[in-house]
Design an enzyme around this catalytic site. Structure first.
Site, PDB file in Angstrom:
ATOM      1  CB  SER A 127      -0.930   0.005   1.204  1.00  0.00           C
ATOM      2  OG  SER A 127      -0.200   0.015   2.389  1.00  0.00           O
ATOM      3  CD  GLU A 151      -2.084  -3.158  -0.893  1.00  0.00           C
ATOM      4  OE1 GLU A 151      -2.810  -2.933   0.080  1.00  0.00           O
ATOM      5  OE2 GLU A 151      -1.137  -3.966  -0.866  1.00  0.00           O
ATOM      6  CB  CYS A 160     -11.450   1.654  13.849  1.00  0.00           C
ATOM      7  SG  CYS A 160     -11.442   2.720  15.274  1.00  0.00           S
ATOM      8  CB  CYS A 199       3.593  -7.235  10.050  1.00  0.00           C
ATOM      9  SG  CYS A 199       1.922  -7.027   9.470  1.00  0.00           S
ATOM     10  CG  HIS A 250       2.734   0.996  12.280  1.00  0.00           C
ATOM     11  ND1 HIS A 250       2.941  -0.336  11.998  1.00  0.00           N
ATOM     12  CD2 HIS A 250       1.593   1.347  11.668  1.00  0.00           C
ATOM     13  CE1 HIS A 250       1.939  -0.766  11.252  1.00  0.00           C
ATOM     14  NE2 HIS A 250       1.112   0.227  11.038  1.00  0.00           N
ATOM     15  CB  CYS A 283       3.758  -3.053   7.670  1.00  0.00           C
ATOM     16  SG  CYS A 283       2.078  -3.693   7.485  1.00  0.00           S
TER      17      CYS A 283
HETATM   18  N1  GLN Z   1      -0.244  -5.339   1.458  1.00  0.00           N
HETATM   19  C1  GLN Z   1      -0.733  -4.743   2.648  1.00  0.00           C
HETATM   20  C2  GLN Z   1      -0.276  -3.286   2.726  1.00  0.00           C
HETATM   21  O1  GLN Z   1       0.765  -2.989   2.261  1.00  0.00           O
HETATM   22  C3  GLN Z   1      -0.267  -5.494   3.885  1.00  0.00           C
HETATM   23  C4  GLN Z   1      -0.814  -4.884   5.145  1.00  0.00           C
HETATM   24  C5  GLN Z   1      -0.572  -5.706   6.402  1.00  0.00           C
HETATM   25  O2  GLN Z   1       0.335  -6.450   6.539  1.00  0.00           O
HETATM   26  N2  GLN Z   1      -1.415  -5.543   7.374  1.00  0.00           N
HETATM   27  O3  GLN Z   1      -0.938  -2.436   3.257  1.00  0.00           O
HETATM   28 ZN    ZN Z   2       2.156  -5.913   7.510  1.00  0.00          ZN
END
Ligand code: GLN
Ligand code: ZN
Length: 760
Positions: free
Chosen positions: A436, A487, A519, A646, A697, A729
Site C-alpha cells: 500500500s 492498493e 479501527c 507482521c 508505524h 509493512c
Molecule cells: N499489502 C498490505 C499493505 O501494504 C499489507 C498490510 C498488512 O500487513 N497488514 O498495506
Molecule cells: Zn504488515
C-alpha cells in the site's frame, strides 16, 4: 440482591464511540488542531455514554477503567510506573505527551513494541522490564474513572490487567532474565491500588489474567498462586474476581482453584467443558462469572444453549453465586447492529453487537431462574422451509474435490529459485515495498463520492489509474526493483476483497478498535464464498503497462480474510478457509494469464489465528498452511510467490511457515529492533527473507545510515542472495513526503551495501 434474576457482569466495552469520536479526537489532537482539554473532554463524554448505555441495558456490574486513550496495556505500564528510561525521568503522572510518545515514539526515541492481544486483531503495546526493575503507583486513572462513574450514580467494577499476565506480556531486557523475579517488587503497587479502590467504595475488582487460558510452566502457575496470596495479605482489597478468556483453564485448573480470590470469570464459549469440571470443586464462597455470550463474534447467541449452561451452574451453586457475562471484553465487537439498516433483513436479524449482546444477557438473567429457556426473539428471518441463504452446493463440491490430495507446488524450492532468477534477473538485495501507498484526503473524498453515486464509475476508475501511474513513477524515481500498484482501490485489505467475493456482507458502522486511533470494520462472512469475477487484475495490468520493471501483484490470503472477518459459525473454520483459498487461487490464475510474474499473498493474521490451547494449535497448524497452499499450489513454478506477515511472534508459527512453499517472505522487523534475526536465518533454506528495515508505524523517516546499519545487521545472519530489502509493512499510514524520502533512503542504503558486497 435482586432475587428474580441473576446479576449481569460485563468485562469491558468498546471505547471508540458510535461515530469513532475518540479516533477523530485523537487524530485532531496529534495534528495540533485541538487541545488536550478537548481530547479529555471527548473521552469523558464517551465514558459517561457507555456507562449509561450499559446501565440501561441491565448490566449490574459495569466495568470502569477499561476505557483507554490508546491501549489498556499501555495504561497499565503507566499505572505501574514502568516507563522505560529513554522517555526521561518522570515523577508523578506522566503528561499526555509522554503517554503518546510511549505509543508512537519521538525522533530518536523508539516507541514500545506493538503486538497482538492473544488471538485477537487488537494490538497492545508491549511493556518493557529490566533486571531490578522498580515499580511505583504511576497514575490515578483507575481511581479517577471509578469516582467518575460513582459521581454519575453508577456502581462500577474496576478492571485491571492482572500482575502475572502483565509480566507474561512484558519484554525482558535480556532474553534470559527471569521476569518472575520482579513479582515481589510489582505486587506492593497492586496492593496499593486495591487499597485505594477499596477506600473509594469499590466492593469488587476484576483482575484480568488471560494467561490462565494458555499453557503455563509450573513456575508461572506457582507465581499466580503466590501473587494472589500476597495481595490478600498486603491489602484490604475489594473482593477480587479473576477473569480469564479466549480459552479454557485446562491444565491450569488446579492453579485457578488455589487463587486467594473471591470469584472467577470463565470463557464458556471457547471452553464450555470448564464448567462441569469446576462446579463440584469450586470454593464455597466464590462467585462464578459465566462467559456464555460470545464477545468475539457479531452473531446472535443460541440462547437455549447458554441457558442450559447457566441453569447447571445455578442448580449447583445457587443464584447468588452466579453472574452471567460475555465471554470476554466487548472491545472486540462493534457497538450496535441497529445502525446497519442497509443489510438484508434476514442477515440483520442474525446480528448482535455489543449492545444487543447485553440485551441477550438481560433476557438470560431472568430466564435462568425459570424452567424454560428464553424464547428466541422473532427475527423476521427466513422460515425453516426457505432455502438456506448461506449454502451453495457448487462451492461445497469444489472444495471437496480440491482437498482430496495435499496441495503442493509442482517443483521444489531450489528449482523454482532458478526459474525466478532467469525470468526476473533481479540484482542482489532486491528492493521492494509491501503494497500500500499513502491514501490522502483527496483519495478518500473521491471514494466517498463514488460510493454515494456522485462520481461515475469511469471517472473513479480514471482517477485511480492516475494514482497508480503516479505511484509507479515515484517508485521508479526512488529506484526500487520490484514495484507495486499502490492498493489505492482498497480502503482496507480485507474489506476490498470481501466486497468482491460472494458470501460476504459489509457493514456501515461495524468498527472495532485495532490499536490507538486505528479501527477496522470486519466484513461479515455469512455464506459460502466464491469469486464472481477477477478482482485485482485490471489494476495490476494498468500498473504493469506503465513500467518496464516487474510489478508485484498483492492479494490478501485466505487465513487473513478469515481471521479479519466476522465468520459464520455453521461451518468449520477450515472449510471456510478452503473456500476462500479457491477464490484466491482463481485470482492468481488470472494474474498469471495476464503476464504477472510476482504475486504476494499477504498473511499478516496467520499468527493471531493460532489458538491458545496446545491441541487446538496442532490442528490449526495443519489446516491453516493447507489453506494457503490450496491458494498458491497451482501457481506456475516460474511465478515467484511472496507472502508478508507482521507484528507478532513468528516463532510459534514456524512449522506452518516451512510448509507453505513461499518463495519470498517479508516480515516486520525494525519495530521490534530486528530481533527476528535471531530466529529467521534458518528459514532461508525454505524461502528468501525480507526483514523490514523501516518501522512504518513511527512518524520518524529512517536515514540512509540507520537503514544501512539494519541491512548490514541482517547480512550477518542471512546470506545476500536470500535477502530482500523492504519496509516493515504497507506505507498506507505514512504521508507522501515521508514515503518519497524513506524509499529514496531505502534504495540508497541497499545500493551502498551492494557496492560494499561487490568489493569484498
Ligand atoms: N499489502 C498490505 C499493505 O501494504 C499489507 C498490510 C498488512 O500487513 N497488514 O498495506
Ligand atoms: Zn504488515
Amino acid at each position: 440482591m435482586n432475587t428474580s434474576r441473576l446479576a449481569v457482569h460485563n468485562l469491558g466495552f468498546p471505547r471508540i464511540g458510535p461515530r469513532r469520536e475518540l479516533k477523530h479526537a485523537l487524530e485532531s489532537f496529534w495534528a495540533g488542531r485541538s487541545s488536550a482539554e478537548e481530547l479529555l473532554e471527548t473521552a469523558r463524554v464517551l465514558r459517561a455514554e457507555v456507562w449509561h448505555a450499559q446501565h440501561r441495558a441491565g448490566v449490574d456490574w459495569i466495568p470502569s477503567g477499561d476505557f483507554s486513550l490508546y491501549d489498556h496495556v499501555l495504561d497499565t505500564v503507566v499505572l505501574l510506573g514502568c516507563i522505560p528510561p529513554r522517555f526521561g525521568q518522570i515523577d508523578g503522572e506522566p503528561p499526555l505527551s509522554t503517554y503518546f510518545a510511549l505509543a508512537r515514539g519521538l525522533p530518536g526515541i523508539p516507541p514500545l513494541e506493538l503486538t497482538k492481544w492473544f488471538d485477537t486483531n487488537y494490538h497492545h503495546l508491549v511493556p518493557e522490564v529490566r533486571e531490578g526493575q522498580r515499580f511505583r503507583l504511576g497514575s490515578e486513572k483507575p481511581f479517577r474513572e471509578f469516582s467518575e462513574a460513582t459521581a454519575l450514580g453508577l456502581r462500577s467494577l474496576p478492571v485491571l490487567l492482572g500482575p502475572v499476565t502483565f509480566l507474561a506480556l512484558a519484554r525482558a531486557e535480556t532474553p534470559r532474565m527471569d521476569k518472575l523475579k520482579l513479582l515481589p517488587a510489582l505486587l506492593p503497587v497492586y496492593a496499593e491500588i486495591l487499597d485505594r479502590l477499596a477506600s473509594l467504595g469499590a466492593t469488587w475488582v476484576q483482575l484480568d489474567e488471560p494467561i490462565l487460558s494458555t499453557p503455563l510452566t509450573p513456575e508461572w502457575q506457582r507465581a499466580l498462586i503466590w501473587a494472589y496470596e500476597r495481595l490478600r495479605l498486603w491489602s484490604k482489597s475489594p473482593r477480587i474476581l479473576v477473569a480469564t478468556y479466549f480459552g479454557g483453564l485446562d491444565d491450569n485448573r488446579t492453579t485457578a482453584l488455589e487463587l486467594a480470590v473471591d470469584g472467577l470469570h470463565l470463557d464458556l464459549v471457547r471452553a464450555p467443558h470448564d464448567l462441569a469440571a469446576l462446579l463440584p470443586v469450586l470454593p464455597r464462597h466464590w462467585v462464578l462469572s459465566l462467559g456464555v455470550i460470545d464477545g468475539r463474534n457479531p452473531w446472535r447467541c443460541r440462547l437455549d444453549r447458554a441457558w442450559a449452561l447457566v441453569r447447571r451452574a445455578v442448580n449447583a451453586l445457587g443464584p447468588s453465586q452466579v453472574w452471567i457475562a460475555p465471554s470476554c471484553s466487548l472491545l472486540h465487537v462493534p457497538l450496535s447492529a441497529r445502525l446497519e439498516t442497509r443489510l438484508s433483513p434476514w442477515l440483520r436479524a442474525e446480528l448482535a453487537f455489543a449492545l444487543e449482546k447485553l440485551e441477550e444477557l438481560n433476557l438470560l438473567a431472568t430466564a435462568a431462574l425459570q424452567t424454560s429457556p428464553p424464547a428466541p426473539p422473532d427475527t423476521g428471518g427466513p422460515g425453516p422451509s426457505s432455502p438456506n441463504p448461506r449454502e451453495i452446493p457448487e462451492v461445497r463440491k469444489r472444495v471437496a474435490a480440491a482437498t482430496q490430495q495435499e496441495p503442493r507446488r509442482s517443483a521444489p524450492a531450489h528449482i523454482r529459485r532458478q526459474l525466478h532468477q532467469r525470468r526476473l534477473a533481479l540484482p542482489p538485495l532486491p528492493t521492494t515495498t509491501i503494497g500500500s501507498f499513502p491514501q490522502d484526503a483527496e483519495l478518500r473524498r473521491m471514494r466517498a463520492q463514488w460510493k454515494q453515486g456522485r462520481l461515475g464509475p469511469e471517472q473513479y476508475q480514471q482517477f485511480l489509474q492516475q494514482r497508480i501511474t503516479a505511484c509507479i513513477r515515484i517508485q521508479e524515481a526512488a529506484g526500487l526493483d520490484v514495484l507495486v500498484h499502490g492498493e489505492f482501490e482498497r480502503n482496507d485489505m480485507v474489506e476490498y476483497f470481501a466486497e468482491h467475493l460472494a458470501g460476504f456482507a459489509i457493514t456501515d458502522h461495524g468498527w472495532v478498535q485495532s490499536y490507538g486511533s486505528r479501527c477496522v470494520k470486519p466484513p461479515l462472512l455469512f455464506g459460502d464464498v466464491y469469486r464472481p469475477a477477477p478482482i485485482t487484475v485490471p489494476w495490476w495490468q494498468h500498473a504493469q503497462a506503465a513500467t518496464q520493471r516487474p510489478v508485484k501483484a498483492i492479494l490478501t490470503g485466505p487465513i487473513t480474510l478469515l481471521q479479519w472477518s466476522f465468520v459464520r459459525e455453521d461451518l468449520p473454520r477450515d472449510q471456510v478457509a478452503y473456500q476462500l483459498a479457491l477464490a484466491i487461487r482463481e485470482e492468481i490464475r488470472d494474474l498469471e494469464a495476464s503476464g504477472c510474474s510476482i504475486i504476494q499473498v499477504d498473511e499478516p493474521a496467520l499468527r493471531e489465528g493460532l489458538p491458545l490451547s496446545a491441541p487446538d494449535q496442532a490442528l490449526y497448524l495443519e489446516w491453516a498452511p493447507r489453506a494457503f497452499q490450496l491458494a498458491i499450489c497451482q501457481a506456475k513454478d516460474e511465478t515467484q510467490i511472496h507472502s508478508h506477515m507482521c507484528y507478532c511472534d513468528f516463532r510459534a508459527i514456524e512449522p506452518a511457515l516451512r510448509a507453505m512453499e513461499i518463495d519470498v517472505l517479508s516480515l516486520e522487523a525494525a519495530r521490534s529492533r530486528m530481533e527476528i534475526l535471531d530466529v529467521c536465518p534458518s528459514w532461508a533454506q525454505y524461502f528468501a527473507l525480507g526483514p523490514g528495515v523501516w518501522d512504518v508505524h513511527s512518524p520518524h523517516t529512517p536515514t540512509v545510515a540507520e537503514l544501512t546499519e539494519r541491512i548490514q545487521l541482517a547480512l550477518t545472519r542471512i546470506p545476500p542472495e536470500r535477502l530482500w530489502i523492504n519496509p516493515d509493512c504497507g506505507l498506507k499510514t505514512r504521508s507522501a513526503q515521508e514515503v518519497e524520502a524513506g524509499l529514496k533512503n531505502l534504495v540508497e542504503a541497499a545500493q551502498r551495501v551492494r557496492l560494499a558486497l561487490s568489493q569484498t
